[in-house]
Design a protein around this motif. Structure first.
Motif, PDB file in Angstrom:
ATOM      1  N   ASP A   1       0.874  -1.176   0.000  1.00 59.15           N
ATOM      2  CA  ASP A   1       0.000   0.000   0.000  1.00 59.15           C
ATOM      3  C   ASP A   1       0.907   1.219   0.000  1.00 59.15           C
ATOM      4  N   VAL A   2       0.941   1.959  -1.110  1.00 58.27           N
ATOM      5  CA  VAL A   2       1.877   3.076  -1.225  1.00 58.27           C
ATOM      6  C   VAL A   2       1.570   4.203  -0.239  1.00 58.27           C
ATOM      7  N   THR A   3       0.375   4.191   0.355  1.00 59.02           N
ATOM      8  CA  THR A   3       0.034   5.232   1.325  1.00 59.02           C
ATOM      9  C   THR A   3       0.597   4.936   2.717  1.00 59.02           C
ATOM     10  N   ASP A   4       1.260   3.799   2.874  1.00 63.02           N
ATOM     11  CA  ASP A   4       1.885   3.418   4.142  1.00 63.02           C
ATOM     12  C   ASP A   4       3.391   3.617   4.013  1.00 63.02           C
ATOM     13  N   PRO A   5       3.923   4.767   4.458  1.00 66.37           N
ATOM     14  CA  PRO A   5       5.338   5.062   4.225  1.00 66.37           C
ATOM     15  C   PRO A   5       6.285   4.071   4.869  1.00 66.37           C
ATOM     16  N   GLU A   6       5.927   3.555   6.050  1.00 66.71           N
ATOM     17  CA  GLU A   6       6.797   2.570   6.702  1.00 66.71           C
ATOM     18  C   GLU A   6       6.876   1.289   5.881  1.00 66.71           C
ATOM     19  N   ALA A   7       5.730   0.863   5.325  1.00 61.54           N
ATOM     20  CA  ALA A   7       5.723  -0.341   4.492  1.00 61.54           C
ATOM     21  C   ALA A   7       6.522  -0.121   3.216  1.00 61.54           C
ATOM     22  N   VAL A   8       6.409   1.069   2.636  1.00 63.89           N
ATOM     23  CA  VAL A   8       7.169   1.374   1.417  1.00 63.89           C
ATOM     24  C   VAL A   8       8.663   1.232   1.682  1.00 63.89           C
ATOM     25  N   THR A   9       9.138   1.841   2.758  1.00 68.69           N
ATOM     26  CA  THR A   9      10.558   1.787   3.082  1.00 68.69           C
ATOM     27  C   THR A   9      11.003   0.359   3.383  1.00 68.69           C
ATOM     28  N   ARG A  10      10.224  -0.344   4.189  1.00 70.90           N
ATOM     29  CA  ARG A  10      10.599  -1.709   4.608  1.00 70.90           C
ATOM     30  C   ARG A  10      10.578  -2.694   3.442  1.00 70.90           C
ATOM     31  N   ILE A  11       9.490  -2.702   2.687  1.00 66.71           N
ATOM     32  CA  ILE A  11       9.311  -3.709   1.639  1.00 66.71           C
ATOM     33  C   ILE A  11      10.250  -3.458   0.464  1.00 66.71           C
ATOM     34  N   LEU A  12      10.367  -2.208   0.035  1.00 63.69           N
ATOM     35  CA  LEU A  12      11.233  -1.922  -1.103  1.00 63.69           C
ATOM     36  C   LEU A  12      12.708  -2.002  -0.719  1.00 63.69           C
ATOM     37  N   GLY A  13      13.001  -1.893   0.570  1.00 67.22           N
ATOM     38  CA  GLY A  13      14.373  -2.042   1.025  1.00 67.22           C
ATOM     39  C   GLY A  13      14.773  -3.478   1.255  1.00 67.22           C
ATOM     40  N   ASP A  14      13.819  -4.392   1.125  1.00 65.32           N
ATOM     41  CA  ASP A  14      14.085  -5.806   1.418  1.00 65.32           C
ATOM     42  C   ASP A  14      13.679  -6.709   0.255  1.00 65.32           C
ATOM     43  N   LEU A  15      13.792  -6.217  -0.973  1.00 65.67           N
ATOM     44  CA  LEU A  15      13.472  -7.036  -2.139  1.00 65.67           C
ATOM     45  C   LEU A  15      14.552  -8.106  -2.329  1.00 65.67           C
ATOM     46  N   PRO A  16      14.192  -9.258  -2.889  1.00 60.84           N
ATOM     47  CA  PRO A  16      15.200 -10.280  -3.186  1.00 60.84           C
ATOM     48  C   PRO A  16      16.309  -9.706  -4.062  1.00 60.84           C
ATOM     49  N   GLU A  17      17.509 -10.235  -3.909  1.00 63.60           N
ATOM     50  CA  GLU A  17      18.677  -9.654  -4.562  1.00 63.60           C
ATOM     51  C   GLU A  17      18.495  -9.467  -6.059  1.00 63.60           C
ATOM     52  N   GLN A  18      17.888 -10.457  -6.729  1.00 70.40           N
ATOM     53  CA  GLN A  18      17.766 -10.377  -8.187  1.00 70.40           C
ATOM     54  C   GLN A  18      16.756  -9.321  -8.646  1.00 70.40           C
ATOM     55  N   PHE A  19      15.945  -8.804  -7.712  1.00 71.35           N
ATOM     56  CA  PHE A  19      14.956  -7.767  -8.044  1.00 71.35           C
ATOM     57  C   PHE A  19      15.282  -6.425  -7.393  1.00 71.35           C
ATOM     58  N   ALA A  20      16.378  -6.345  -6.654  1.00 70.90           N
ATOM     59  CA  ALA A  20      16.617  -5.192  -5.791  1.00 70.90           C
ATOM     60  C   ALA A  20      17.111  -3.950  -6.525  1.00 70.90           C
ATOM     61  N   ALA A  21      17.854  -4.140  -7.611  1.00 66.65           N
ATOM     62  CA  ALA A  21      18.421  -2.998  -8.340  1.00 66.65           C
ATOM     63  C   ALA A  21      17.426  -2.545  -9.399  1.00 66.65           C
ATOM     64  N   ILE A  22      16.592  -1.590  -9.059  1.00 69.62           N
ATOM     65  CA  ILE A  22      15.518  -1.149  -9.954  1.00 69.62           C
ATOM     66  C   ILE A  22      16.081  -0.231 -11.035  1.00 69.62           C
ATOM     67  N   ASP A  23      15.872  -0.624 -12.295  1.00 72.30           N
ATOM     68  CA  ASP A  23      16.289   0.200 -13.430  1.00 72.30           C
ATOM     69  C   ASP A  23      15.216   1.202 -13.832  1.00 72.30           C
ATOM     70  N   VAL A  24      13.957   0.773 -13.758  1.00 70.80           N
ATOM     71  CA  VAL A  24      12.842   1.641 -14.144  1.00 70.80           C
ATOM     72  C   VAL A  24      11.760   1.549 -13.076  1.00 70.80           C
ATOM     73  N   LEU A  25      11.370   2.697 -12.553  1.00 67.86           N
ATOM     74  CA  LEU A  25      10.248   2.793 -11.631  1.00 67.86           C
ATOM     75  C   LEU A  25       9.068   3.391 -12.375  1.00 67.86           C
ATOM     76  N   VAL A  26       7.956   2.660 -12.404  1.00 64.11           N
ATOM     77  CA  VAL A  26       6.720   3.174 -12.998  1.00 64.11           C
ATOM     78  C   VAL A  26       5.754   3.477 -11.855  1.00 64.11           C
ATOM     79  N   ASN A  27       5.646   4.746 -11.514  1.00 59.53           N
ATOM     80  CA  ASN A  27       4.748   5.193 -10.444  1.00 59.53           C
ATOM     81  C   ASN A  27       3.336   5.304 -11.005  1.00 59.53           C
ATOM     82  N   ASN A  28       2.631   4.182 -10.984  1.00 61.41           N
ATOM     83  CA  ASN A  28       1.310   4.118 -11.595  1.00 61.41           C
ATOM     84  C   ASN A  28       0.169   4.184 -10.578  1.00 61.41           C
TER      85      ASN A  28
END
Length: 251
Positions: free
Chosen positions: A58-85
């Motif tokens: 839920d993008v409206t939960d800032p703590e979840a955004v920081t925690r979840i996006l900071g803990d992505l699996p290694e092969q998905f962690a280096a984001i090349d393109v962010l689509v803020n949809n």
């Protein structure tokens, strides 16, 4: 022109977001599909295979955004393109009758959610010396219409934030684009009218709107330009839609 290695799409469970996930997955990109609806995400991952990572967020939960996006699996962690949809419109009442809760939710999702996700992802792009942020704006951010009030204002925010973000990222190799669609046949109007399907369908009565795939193709095109090309803003409408006439109150 090659497909980006890793793409993060918010609001990925339906509409533009799901179409964007499919479009990049077709090219063999790794895609982080983030949204609130776990069942929709699971279906998308089952359809597209191991290259799609479903992430309940839920993008409206800032703590979840920081925690979840900071803990992505290694092969998905280096984001090349962010689509803020991730985003929505709620209601079509004039300002004097609008529901303040609807206004707050649009601001929380369309503005606060977008900037929190951006802030979580962009430092890694800068560190790696490249990447791209693609924000979903709207023609509503440029052209007012009755009942558009806060929705249009949030999309004007997205437009200006994109320009300022591009200025901040000057010299880093990170590109920024705001994609601004017009009328498109997705769940957008059903959400705006609280599930009233009759009202939602009436929006597109007698005209041919954009499709989610049209917008996904545009986003994919933007993301696959050569690294020295930045598309600042791109606006698209169905041929049947044009700019609103001035309103005139008579008598």
């Amino acid at each position: 022109m090659t497909a980006p290695r890793t793409v993060l799409v918010t609001g990925a469970s339906s509409g533009f977001g799901a179409a964007v996930v499919r479009r990049f997955a077709q090219d063999g990109a790794r895609v982080v599909a983030a949204a609130r609806r776990a069942d929709r995400l699971a279906g998308l991952a089952a359809e597209l295979g191991a290259g799609v990572l479903p992430v309940v967020l839920d993008v409206t939960d800032p703590e979840a955004v920081t925690r979840i996006l900071g803990d992505l699996p290694e092969q998905f962690a280096a984001i090349d393109v962010l689509v803020n949809n991730a985003g929505l419109a709620l209601g079509l009442e004039p300002a004097q009758r609008a529901d303040l809760a609807d206004w707050d939710r649009m601001i929380d999702t369309n503005c606060r959610g977008l900037v929190h996700v951006t802030r979580a992802v962009v430092p890694g792009m800068v560190e790696r010396g490249g990447g791209q942020v693609i924000n979903l704006g709207s023609v509503a951010g440029s052209y007012p219409y009755p009942g558009g009030n806060v929705y249009g204002a949030t999309k004007a925010f997205v437009h200006q934030f994109s320009l300022n973000l591009r200025s901040d990222l000057h010299g880093t190799g990170v590109r920024v684009t705001c994609v601004e669609p017009g009328m498109a046949a997705t769940e957008f109007s059903a959400v705006r009218f609280a599930g009233d399907q009759e009202k939602a369908e009436a929006v597109y009565d007698g005209m041919l709107p954009l499709t989610a795939d049209d917008v996904a193709d545009t986003i994919h095109w933007v993301a696959t330009r050569p690294a020295h090309v930045n598309v600042n803003t791109i606006e698209l409408m169905p041929t049947a839609q044009s700019f609103a006439a001035f309103q005139v109150a008579r008598g």
